[in-house]
Write a protein that holds these residues in place. Structure first.
Motif, PDB file in Angstrom:
ATOM      1  N   SER A 406       0.844  -1.193   0.000  1.00  0.00           N
ATOM      2  CA  SER A 406       0.000   0.000   0.000  1.00  0.00           C
ATOM      3  C   SER A 406       0.878   1.240   0.000  1.00  0.00           C
ATOM      4  CB  SER A 406      -0.910  -0.012   1.230  1.00  0.00           C
ATOM      5  OG  SER A 406      -0.136  -0.104   2.421  1.00  0.00           O
ATOM      6  N   GLU A 407       0.250   2.389  -0.219  1.00  0.00           N
ATOM      7  CA  GLU A 407       1.017   3.622  -0.376  1.00  0.00           C
ATOM      8  C   GLU A 407       1.832   3.949   0.870  1.00  0.00           C
ATOM      9  OE1 GLU A 407      -1.595   6.700  -1.508  1.00  0.00           O
ATOM     10  OE2 GLU A 407      -2.093   5.839  -3.470  1.00  0.00           O
ATOM     11  N   ASP A 408       1.229   3.805   2.072  1.00  0.00           N
ATOM     12  CA  ASP A 408       1.967   4.146   3.279  1.00  0.00           C
ATOM     13  C   ASP A 408       2.730   2.960   3.854  1.00  0.00           C
ATOM     14  OD1 ASP A 408      -0.073   2.598   4.205  1.00  0.00           O
ATOM     15  OD2 ASP A 408      -0.995   4.150   5.458  1.00  0.00           O
ATOM     16  N   LYS A 411      -0.345  -1.167   6.122  1.00  0.00           N
ATOM     17  CA  LYS A 411      -1.136  -2.385   5.989  1.00  0.00           C
ATOM     18  C   LYS A 411      -0.268  -3.545   5.492  1.00  0.00           C
ATOM     19  CE  LYS A 411      -5.342  -4.287   3.946  1.00  0.00           C
ATOM     20  NZ  LYS A 411      -4.640  -5.471   3.414  1.00  0.00           N
ATOM     21  N   PHE A 412       0.632  -3.246   4.569  1.00  0.00           N
ATOM     22  CA  PHE A 412       1.502  -4.291   4.043  1.00  0.00           C
ATOM     23  C   PHE A 412       2.393  -4.853   5.156  1.00  0.00           C
ATOM     24  CE2 PHE A 412       4.945  -6.114   1.552  1.00  0.00           C
ATOM     25  CZ  PHE A 412       4.252  -6.722   0.521  1.00  0.00           C
ATOM     26  N   ARG A 413       2.923  -3.966   6.008  1.00  0.00           N
ATOM     27  CA  ARG A 413       3.749  -4.405   7.131  1.00  0.00           C
ATOM     28  C   ARG A 413       2.927  -5.235   8.109  1.00  0.00           C
ATOM     29  NH1 ARG A 413       7.128   0.064  10.316  1.00  0.00           N
ATOM     30  NH2 ARG A 413       7.853   0.290   8.165  1.00  0.00           N
ATOM     31  N   LEU A 460      -0.135  -1.913  17.761  1.00  0.00           N
ATOM     32  CA  LEU A 460       0.094  -0.509  17.421  1.00  0.00           C
ATOM     33  C   LEU A 460      -0.245  -0.212  15.959  1.00  0.00           C
ATOM     34  CD1 LEU A 460       3.468   0.097  19.327  1.00  0.00           C
ATOM     35  CD2 LEU A 460       1.181   0.860  19.998  1.00  0.00           C
ATOM     36  N   LEU A 461       0.111  -1.133  15.079  1.00  0.00           N
ATOM     37  CA  LEU A 461      -0.163  -0.924  13.656  1.00  0.00           C
ATOM     38  C   LEU A 461      -1.660  -0.944  13.383  1.00  0.00           C
ATOM     39  CD1 LEU A 461       2.664  -3.079  12.027  1.00  0.00           C
ATOM     40  CD2 LEU A 461       2.452  -0.602  11.964  1.00  0.00           C
TER      41      LEU A 461
END
Length: 476
Positions: A406-408, A411-413, A460-461
């Protein structure tokens, strides 16, 4: 006491200058040709040493200042300035630009008893139109150069044609390695070429153009012209690589000593005359079960199996008539590469009632996927592999270079960390199995402390995500 005489001043000795020219020429033959030519400025003695080299290594990237004149420079070096009567190696790496020099080069190489010809010509994006340029014809003298040990035309932008007449005289008694591209009309010549090389042990063949469409098998009538036949008969061939993705072709293989086999194709039907008893490694690149099913009996005893493609659907070709996975008697390493979307088809693994036959002796499994976004499907695969491999020593998940994010990146992390935590918690049939994960942000925890730390990061994410994205992660 008498004073000792001063030490004798020794003149510096240039040991390299004492080396005979033929030996210096052999040394210079081991470096790129541009480097060898540059030694001519060292001294008067070195001015012509390089002209005796027995290896030509011409790389377009080594001539950035004269790139526009590359072929002219190469032509002068090869045809005018070299003095060695024997030329062992000719390597060319250049852009597709001009065919005018090639015919004279190949005739010159044949006359100098060349042993290795390796051609790698790349696409030149600056050319606006190459379709009107006729293909280069390889001179017949190349196929009659008895000194040749390696002839390799890598899949290139250089359009060339082989002889069409199957009665063409081929005399390559020392050829051990052959790499070619072909079109449909050249199949008969390629068959003759292979059978005329008694020492050939490495053969790579790439189809250069598509002749027709549809699929077929060896059950088709002999007079059916829907496909082209390539007969690969070689008593000592050890490595065979076929890339027929752009051609509908039948391949008849008679290679009793084959050790490594690679197949990439869509409309290809392979038939082995006899099962190679020494075959230990196989690579299959296809999405179509019909390509795999006919060669399954040949693969039962391989030790290393690689399945590369965009979908796991081709595993249907690994089943018997009752739908059960077939037995691989000696398989110790399994490598799979697929897009994540293909994991939706994992029903073919019979995940609810798995059969361990495929994984009974497997020690290493390497998996390459494009994303862990659909973690539930990948976890099904992980549970199947870990629960049906009693000898497994290592299971490795790798995100390929095409991995999406994803852009930031949040979500991928998060997807990666959740997936790693699930992997850590998987039950394992083999107690000594190590699980590895190579992604962009996370790795499988090594102990409870790392697991708890990852749990805290996940919390946290999730708090930093929008409610919609957080629910999506939980669902996966």
């Amino acid at each position: 006491m008498d004073q000792l005489p001063p030490p004798t001043k020794r003149l510096a000795v240039d040991r390299l200058s004492t080396v005979p020219d033929p030996i210096l020429a052999e040394i210079l033959s081991l470096v790129p040709t541009k480097t060898a030519v540059s030694t001519s400025v060292l001294s008067t003695r070195w001015r012509s040493v390089w002209t005796q080299i027995t290896s030509i290594h011409l790389d377009y990237n080594h001539f950035p200042q004269h790139s526009s004149d590359f072929y002219t420079i190469a032509n002068n070096l090869l045809l005018t300035q070299l003095t060695s009567p024997v030329l062992r190696t000719f390597y060319l790496h250049a852009p597709f630009r001009s065919r005018q020099h090639f015919e004279s080069w190949f005739r010159h190489l044949s006359a100098r008893n060349v042993e290795i010809i390796d051609i790698n010509v790349e696409d030149d994006s600056k050319l606006s139109d190459t379709t009107s340029v006729p293909p280069f014809t390889i001179p017949l003298c190349i196929f009659q150069t008895q000194s040749l040990v390696c002839l390799n035309f890598r899949p290139t932008r250089l359009d060339y044609v082989l002889p069409v007449d199957p009665h063409t005289v081929v005399n390559l008694p020392n050829l051990k390695r052959l790499g070619l591209s072909l079109i449909a009309s050249q199949c008969l010549f390629v068959s003759k070429l292979v059978s005329s090389c008694p020492l050939l042990d490495d053969f790579s063949l790439t189809a250069a153009q598509c002749s027709c469409h549809g699929h077929f098998t060896f059950d088709d009538d002999d007079d059916d012209d829907t496909g082209d036949l390539i007969d690969i008969s070689c008593g000592i061939l050890k490595r065979l690589e076929l890339n027929t993705s752009y051609m509908k072709v039948k391949v008849l293989i008679d290679t009793p000593k084959l050790e490594s086999f690679s197949l990439k194709g869509i409309d290809v039907a392979c038939c082995f005359v006899k099962k190679p008893i020494a075959l230990s490694e196989a690579t299959i690149i296809t999405n179509y079960p019909r390509v795999v099913a006919p060669i399954m009996p040949v693969l039962f005893d391989v030790r290393v199996l690689q399945i590369l493609g965009t979908s796991l659907h081709m595993f249907e070709g690994f089943k018997d008539d009752k739908g059960n996975l077939l037995v691989f008697h000696n398989l110790t390493e399994l490598n799979l590469e697929s897009s994540t979307e293909g994991v939706d088809e994992l029903i073919m693994f019979r995940l609810k009632s798995p059969s361990p036959c495929l994984l009974l002796k497997v020690k290493k499994i390497n998996l390459v996927f494009s994303s862990v976004e659909y973690g539930l499907n990948l976890m099904k695969l992980a549970h199947y592999l870990l629960g049906n491999a009693p000898a497994l020593e290592r299971l490795s998940f790798v995100l390929g270079p095409q991995a999406r994010q994803s852009e930031d990146g949040v979500k991928f992390r998060l997807d990666e960390m959740v997936f790693c935590m699930d992997l850590y918690s998987c039950s394992r049939e083999s107690s000594g199995c190590q699980i590895e994960f190579q992604g962009q942000y996370a790795k499988v925890p090594a102990n409870i402390a790392e697991f708890q730390d990852m749990e805290n990061q996940v919390v946290l994410l999730r708090e930093s995500l929008s409610p919609v994205d957080a629910d999506a992660v939980k669902a996966s």
